[in-house]
Each structure stands twice: as structure tokens, then as C-alpha cells.
Design a protein around this motif. Structure first.
Motif, mmCIF file in Angstrom:
data_model
loop_
_atom_site.group_PDB
_atom_site.id
_atom_site.type_symbol
_atom_site.label_atom_id
_atom_site.label_comp_id
_atom_site.label_asym_id
_atom_site.label_seq_id
_atom_site.Cartn_x
_atom_site.Cartn_y
_atom_site.Cartn_z
ATOM 1 N N SER A 118 16.904 -18.369 21.094
ATOM 2 C CA SER A 118 18.345 -18.523 21.297
ATOM 3 C C SER A 118 18.884 -17.526 22.311
ATOM 4 C CB SER A 118 19.100 -18.380 19.973
ATOM 5 O OG SER A 118 18.852 -19.503 19.157
ATOM 6 N N VAL A 169 34.932 -19.785 23.388
ATOM 7 C CA VAL A 169 33.695 -19.411 22.725
ATOM 8 C C VAL A 169 32.997 -20.688 22.291
ATOM 9 C CG1 VAL A 169 32.675 -18.228 20.758
ATOM 10 C CG2 VAL A 169 34.637 -17.233 21.906
ATOM 11 N N ALA A 170 31.744 -20.830 22.662
ATOM 12 C CA ALA A 170 30.954 -21.982 22.241
ATOM 13 C C ALA A 170 30.103 -21.574 21.048
ATOM 14 C CB ALA A 170 30.057 -22.459 23.371
ATOM 15 N N ILE A 171 30.212 -22.331 19.991
ATOM 16 C CA ILE A 171 29.432 -22.054 18.786
ATOM 17 C C ILE A 171 28.502 -23.234 18.552
ATOM 18 C CG2 ILE A 171 29.492 -21.642 16.309
ATOM 19 C CD1 ILE A 171 32.320 -20.482 16.744
ATOM 20 N N ASN A 204 29.588 -16.872 24.272
ATOM 21 C CA ASN A 204 28.913 -17.317 23.055
ATOM 22 C C ASN A 204 28.481 -16.070 22.304
ATOM 23 O OD1 ASN A 204 27.098 -17.015 25.224
ATOM 24 N ND2 ASN A 204 25.498 -18.041 24.125
ATOM 25 N N THR A 205 28.536 -16.138 20.998
ATOM 26 C CA THR A 205 28.345 -14.934 20.200
ATOM 27 C C THR A 205 27.382 -15.162 19.053
ATOM 28 O OG1 THR A 205 30.212 -15.472 18.766
ATOM 29 C CG2 THR A 205 30.692 -14.147 20.708
ATOM 30 N N PRO A 253 21.240 -18.369 26.925
ATOM 31 C CA PRO A 253 22.343 -17.854 27.749
ATOM 32 C C PRO A 253 21.832 -17.156 29.021
ATOM 33 C CG PRO A 253 22.576 -17.126 25.473
ATOM 34 C CD PRO A 253 21.275 -17.836 25.573
ATOM 35 N N LEU A 260 24.226 -28.022 25.989
ATOM 36 C CA LEU A 260 24.956 -26.986 26.717
ATOM 37 C C LEU A 260 25.425 -27.472 28.077
ATOM 38 C CD1 LEU A 260 22.870 -23.833 25.804
ATOM 39 C CD2 LEU A 260 25.189 -24.378 25.084
ATOM 40 N N SER A 272 24.278 -16.178 31.956
ATOM 41 C CA SER A 272 25.175 -15.310 31.190
ATOM 42 C C SER A 272 24.614 -13.900 31.158
ATOM 43 C CB SER A 272 25.318 -15.814 29.751
ATOM 44 O OG SER A 272 25.919 -17.083 29.717
#
Length: 70
Positions: A48, A1-3, A38-39, A52, A21, A57
């Protein structure tokens, strides 16, 4: 997971996020990762949410936050 918490206002809309990124994804590929998640992007955060999607994504699930005055 990328934060990614955010970019300081002075650097927003300058291309910093796509570069960041790209570096993260490159390092992950070199390390052998095959997927990334990513969340926690709010539905109202249009900029934002666009990133993705530009990276290819796809939405996985939605999270709803509720508020009630006490």
C-alpha cells in the motif's frame, strides 16, 4: 482525502487498485481538484505504501500508534 479500505483477496495483485486510483484521479481533475491526500497507511504495509509513491506522492507526516498491555 482518498480513502480506500482495500480490495477483496481474490482481486489483490490483479491491477484493480491502480485502475481504481486512475479513475478517482481522473474524476478529481475533471471536478477541478488540484491536490489529493491519502492517509493511514501502516509503515509495515509495503504494497500500500508503494502505490502513492508510484503515483508521485510524497510523504507528508508520520503517525505513530502505541500499544500497552493493561
Amino acid at each position: 482525502v482518498a480513502i480506500i479500505a482495500g480490495v477483496i483477496p481474490e482481486l489483490q495483485n490483479t491491477g484493480v487498485t491502480p485502475v481504481l486510483l486512475s479513475e478517482i484521479l481522473g474524476a478529481m481533475k475533471q471536478a477541478g481538484y488540484r491536490t489529493m491526500a491519502n492517509t493511514w497507511i501502516a509503515d509495515v504495509n509495503v504494497k500500500s505504501l508503494a502505490m502513492p509513491r508510484k503515483m508521485g506522492s510524497r510523504p507528508q507526516h508520520r503517525v505513530h500508534l502505541f500499544e500497552k498491555p493493561l
